[in-house]
Design a protein around this motif. Structure first.
Motif, PDB file in Angstrom:
ATOM      1  N   CYS A   1       6.476  33.189  49.201  1.00  0.00           N
ATOM      2  CA  CYS A   1       6.430  31.721  49.317  1.00  0.00           C
ATOM      3  C   CYS A   1       6.814  31.049  47.997  1.00  0.00           C
ATOM      4  CB  CYS A   1       5.053  31.269  49.757  1.00  0.00           C
ATOM      5  SG  CYS A   1       4.689  31.680  51.476  1.00  0.00           S
ATOM      6  N   VAL A   2       6.385  31.599  46.878  1.00  0.00           N
ATOM      7  CA  VAL A   2       6.717  31.022  45.572  1.00  0.00           C
ATOM      8  C   VAL A   2       8.220  31.092  45.328  1.00  0.00           C
ATOM      9  CG1 VAL A   2       6.503  31.386  43.081  1.00  0.00           C
ATOM     10  CG2 VAL A   2       4.464  31.360  44.511  1.00  0.00           C
ATOM     11  N   VAL A   3       8.818  32.254  45.592  1.00  0.00           N
ATOM     12  CA  VAL A   3      10.259  32.416  45.352  1.00  0.00           C
ATOM     13  C   VAL A   3      11.059  31.482  46.250  1.00  0.00           C
ATOM     14  CG1 VAL A   3      12.195  34.024  45.545  1.00  0.00           C
ATOM     15  CG2 VAL A   3      10.078  34.771  44.499  1.00  0.00           C
ATOM     16  N   VAL A   4      10.737  31.440  47.526  1.00  0.00           N
ATOM     17  CA  VAL A   4      11.484  30.596  48.469  1.00  0.00           C
ATOM     18  C   VAL A   4      11.281  29.113  48.148  1.00  0.00           C
ATOM     19  CG1 VAL A   4      11.651  29.902  50.894  1.00  0.00           C
ATOM     20  CG2 VAL A   4      11.544  32.319  50.283  1.00  0.00           C
ATOM     21  N   ALA A   5      10.043  28.722  47.838  1.00  0.00           N
ATOM     22  CA  ALA A   5       9.777  27.312  47.526  1.00  0.00           C
ATOM     23  C   ALA A   5      10.484  26.887  46.241  1.00  0.00           C
ATOM     24  CB  ALA A   5       8.274  27.077  47.407  1.00  0.00           C
ATOM     25  N   ALA A   6      10.461  27.736  45.217  1.00  0.00           N
ATOM     26  CA  ALA A   6      11.126  27.389  43.957  1.00  0.00           C
ATOM     27  C   ALA A   6      12.637  27.265  44.160  1.00  0.00           C
ATOM     28  CB  ALA A   6      10.813  28.435  42.887  1.00  0.00           C
TER      29      ALA A   6
ATOM     30  N   SER B   1      14.259  26.653  47.009  1.00  0.00           N
ATOM     31  CA  SER B   1      14.539  25.498  47.872  1.00  0.00           C
ATOM     32  C   SER B   1      14.403  24.184  47.114  1.00  0.00           C
ATOM     33  CB  SER B   1      13.590  25.492  49.069  1.00  0.00           C
ATOM     34  OG  SER B   1      13.773  26.647  49.840  1.00  0.00           O
ATOM     35  N   LEU B   2      13.358  24.074  46.300  1.00  0.00           N
ATOM     36  CA  LEU B   2      13.197  22.866  45.492  1.00  0.00           C
ATOM     37  C   LEU B   2      14.343  22.739  44.489  1.00  0.00           C
ATOM     38  CD1 LEU B   2      11.495  20.407  44.760  1.00  0.00           C
ATOM     39  CD2 LEU B   2      10.206  21.873  43.193  1.00  0.00           C
ATOM     40  N   GLY B   3      14.806  23.863  43.943  1.00  0.00           N
ATOM     41  CA  GLY B   3      15.952  23.829  43.032  1.00  0.00           C
ATOM     42  C   GLY B   3      17.206  23.313  43.714  1.00  0.00           C
ATOM     43  N   ILE B   4      17.459  23.772  44.938  1.00  0.00           N
ATOM     44  CA  ILE B   4      18.624  23.284  45.698  1.00  0.00           C
ATOM     45  C   ILE B   4      18.478  21.790  45.972  1.00  0.00           C
ATOM     46  CG2 ILE B   4      19.773  23.391  47.949  1.00  0.00           C
ATOM     47  CD1 ILE B   4      20.607  25.672  46.222  1.00  0.00           C
ATOM     48  N   ARG B   5      17.273  21.362  46.342  1.00  0.00           N
ATOM     49  CA  ARG B   5      17.045  19.940  46.619  1.00  0.00           C
ATOM     50  C   ARG B   5      17.275  19.099  45.368  1.00  0.00           C
ATOM     51  NH1 ARG B   5      17.615  15.573  49.262  1.00  0.00           N
ATOM     52  NH2 ARG B   5      15.871  14.147  49.194  1.00  0.00           N
ATOM     53  N   LEU B   6      16.737  19.537  44.235  1.00  0.00           N
ATOM     54  CA  LEU B   6      16.916  18.781  42.993  1.00  0.00           C
ATOM     55  C   LEU B   6      18.377  18.787  42.549  1.00  0.00           C
ATOM     56  CD1 LEU B   6      13.729  19.826  40.999  1.00  0.00           C
ATOM     57  CD2 LEU B   6      14.246  17.591  41.984  1.00  0.00           C
ATOM     58  N   LEU B   7      19.069  19.899  42.788  1.00  0.00           N
ATOM     59  CA  LEU B   7      20.489  19.969  42.449  1.00  0.00           C
ATOM     60  C   LEU B   7      21.281  18.958  43.271  1.00  0.00           C
ATOM     61  CD1 LEU B   7      22.340  21.692  40.613  1.00  0.00           C
ATOM     62  CD2 LEU B   7      22.772  23.126  42.593  1.00  0.00           C
ATOM     63  N   THR B   8      20.932  18.822  44.527  1.00  0.00           N
ATOM     64  CA  THR B   8      21.602  17.853  45.392  1.00  0.00           C
ATOM     65  C   THR B   8      21.270  16.427  44.973  1.00  0.00           C
ATOM     66  OG1 THR B   8      21.530  19.438  47.202  1.00  0.00           O
ATOM     67  CG2 THR B   8      21.906  17.148  47.784  1.00  0.00           C
TER      68      THR B   8
ATOM     69  N   TRP C   1      17.348  23.628  37.399  1.00  0.00           N
ATOM     70  CA  TRP C   1      17.542  24.867  36.644  1.00  0.00           C
ATOM     71  C   TRP C   1      16.217  25.536  36.318  1.00  0.00           C
ATOM     72  CZ3 TRP C   1      21.796  27.079  37.318  1.00  0.00           C
ATOM     73  CH2 TRP C   1      22.969  26.364  37.462  1.00  0.00           C
ATOM     74  N   VAL C   2      15.167  24.756  36.089  1.00  0.00           N
ATOM     75  CA  VAL C   2      13.830  25.341  35.873  1.00  0.00           C
ATOM     76  C   VAL C   2      13.368  26.061  37.139  1.00  0.00           C
ATOM     77  CG1 VAL C   2      11.399  24.767  35.508  1.00  0.00           C
ATOM     78  CG2 VAL C   2      13.145  23.779  34.028  1.00  0.00           C
ATOM     79  N   CYS C   3      13.580  25.429  38.290  1.00  0.00           N
ATOM     80  CA  CYS C   3      13.188  26.064  39.557  1.00  0.00           C
ATOM     81  C   CYS C   3      13.975  27.349  39.797  1.00  0.00           C
ATOM     82  CB  CYS C   3      13.399  25.099  40.718  1.00  0.00           C
ATOM     83  SG  CYS C   3      12.193  23.768  40.762  1.00  0.00           S
ATOM     84  N   PHE C   4      15.275  27.326  39.497  1.00  0.00           N
ATOM     85  CA  PHE C   4      16.064  28.551  39.643  1.00  0.00           C
ATOM     86  C   PHE C   4      15.578  29.626  38.675  1.00  0.00           C
ATOM     87  CE2 PHE C   4      19.735  25.692  41.109  1.00  0.00           C
ATOM     88  CZ  PHE C   4      19.341  25.806  42.425  1.00  0.00           C
ATOM     89  N   GLY C   5      15.197  29.212  37.476  1.00  0.00           N
ATOM     90  CA  GLY C   5      14.666  30.167  36.502  1.00  0.00           C
ATOM     91  C   GLY C   5      13.359  30.787  36.968  1.00  0.00           C
ATOM     92  N   ILE C   6      12.469  29.967  37.526  1.00  0.00           N
ATOM     93  CA  ILE C   6      11.201  30.480  38.055  1.00  0.00           C
ATOM     94  C   ILE C   6      11.458  31.464  39.183  1.00  0.00           C
ATOM     95  CG2 ILE C   6       9.143  29.820  39.373  1.00  0.00           C
ATOM     96  CD1 ILE C   6       9.121  27.216  37.725  1.00  0.00           C
TER      97      ILE C   6
END
Length: 111
Positions: free
Chosen positions: A19-24, A26-33, A87-92
């Motif tokens: 859940c942590v990996v998928v949520a991080a 997904s949030l990274g993709i959302r923030l990138l958009t 990028w922080v979310c992708f890093g996490i």
């Protein structure tokens, strides 16, 4: 004898980690958009896709992304913050994957 509490602990930690990996990610993709950098993959770069978009569909998607970026109510600073957050979310997400790989094979490599 099966240690059911240990089995439950492994199951719970695997579910939480997933859940942590998928949520991080997904949030990274959302923030990138939100930052105005919509990830569009062209057919020439990713021809093995299940659904390959045509060049006309690609132009249409790029035009919609540019129109959405122009309509964005965010300031330049907010877009920059969203990009850094992505990028922080992708890093996490990447760090969690690397830790998982280490937990699987790291013990065997280090002896």
């Amino acid at each position: 004898m099966i240690d059911w509490s240990a089995f439950g602990l492994v199951l719970a930690s695997a579910l939480v980690g997933t859940c942590v990996v998928v949520a991080a990610f997904s949030l990274g993709i959302r923030l990138l958009t939100v930052s105005g950098r919509t990830p569009i993959v062209t057919p020439a770069e990713f021809t093995d896709a299940i659904t390959v978009i045509t060049p006309a569909d690609l132009r249409h998607a790029e035009k919609r992304a540019a129109k959405a970026a122009r309509k964005s109510p965010l300031s330049a600073g907010q877009k920059r913050a969203a990009l850094y957050g992505a990028w922080v979310c992708f890093g996490i997400s990447g760090f969690a994957v690397l830790v998982g790989i280490y937990l699987i094979i790291g013990d065997h490599l280090l002896g």
